[in-house]
Design a protein around this motif. Sequence first.
Motif, PDB file in Angstrom:
ATOM      1  N   LEU A 161       0.831  -1.115   0.108  1.00 22.99           N
ATOM      2  CA  LEU A 161       0.047   0.088   0.072  1.00 22.99           C
ATOM      3  C   LEU A 161       0.786   1.424   0.147  1.00 22.99           C
ATOM      4  N   LEU A 175       2.178   2.178  -3.347  1.00 21.68           N
ATOM      5  CA  LEU A 175       1.364   2.827  -4.363  1.00 21.68           C
ATOM      6  C   LEU A 175       1.805   4.372  -4.542  1.00 21.68           C
ATOM      7  N   LEU A 234       3.382   4.217  -9.036  1.00 24.78           N
ATOM      8  CA  LEU A 234       1.889   3.342  -9.230  1.00 24.78           C
ATOM      9  C   LEU A 234       1.817   2.205 -10.128  1.00 24.78           C
ATOM     10  N   GLY A 256       3.381  -0.461  -7.576  1.00 25.42           N
ATOM     11  CA  GLY A 256       2.647  -0.466  -6.457  1.00 25.42           C
ATOM     12  C   GLY A 256       1.175  -1.354  -6.748  1.00 25.42           C
ATOM     13  N   VAL A 257       0.652  -1.139  -7.804  1.00 25.51           N
ATOM     14  CA  VAL A 257      -0.565  -1.854  -8.021  1.00 25.51           C
ATOM     15  C   VAL A 257      -0.237  -3.268  -8.149  1.00 25.51           C
ATOM     16  N   VAL A 262       0.235  -4.751  -4.564  1.00 26.36           N
ATOM     17  CA  VAL A 262      -1.013  -4.954  -3.913  1.00 26.36           C
ATOM     18  C   VAL A 262      -1.871  -6.075  -4.340  1.00 26.36           C
ATOM     19  N   SER A 294       7.141  -4.327  -4.402  1.00 26.46           N
ATOM     20  CA  SER A 294       7.039  -3.315  -3.265  1.00 26.46           C
ATOM     21  C   SER A 294       8.416  -2.712  -3.590  1.00 26.46           C
ATOM     22  N   SER A 299       9.074  -0.512  -6.557  1.00 22.82           N
ATOM     23  CA  SER A 299       8.326   0.691  -6.641  1.00 22.82           C
ATOM     24  C   SER A 299       8.850   1.593  -5.327  1.00 22.82           C
TER      25      SER A 299
END
Length: 148
Positions: free
Chosen positions: A67, A70, A74, A77-78, A81, A110, A113
């Motif tokens: 999270l 994100l 992005l 990050g998506v 998740v 993660s 990102s």
Amino acid sequence: MLPKGKLPKRDKGHDNIVPEYRCLQVPVSIDHTVNTSILVVTNSSIPPVIDHTKMKKMPRQYFVWALASLFCFLPFGVAAVINSRQVRPLFQEGKYELSSAASRRAKVYSVLSTVIGLMLVATIIASLLLIDCRFYEDNATIVELHNT
């Protein structure tokens, strides 16, 4: 019936490989007084049953980190998740390898990102500092020309 110790490896008429067989001795109790065992012949092309009871802990989900990532970058990050949300359902379905793989992918996305996000922030800050320094140098030159 196959002779003891002689198991065919090839079919005589063709070049097809006949699967090898394993012999397992399975204990059987007919009643409480007589214990005996039977010989079970199994096909070795069938994979052995893996005991997953040793795997007691569910792999980490990395959901909080996903999270937070994100806000860094992005697209990754998506992906982080999505993978972190797949860990628990796969583990509960008994798909332990897939659950572990989803956990590793969530961690990788993660990390990517976060690293990309920090690099972007550092680049933006360095650009602003460089622009700010040039602005003051230009103004200092103008002030010096005006004072002379």
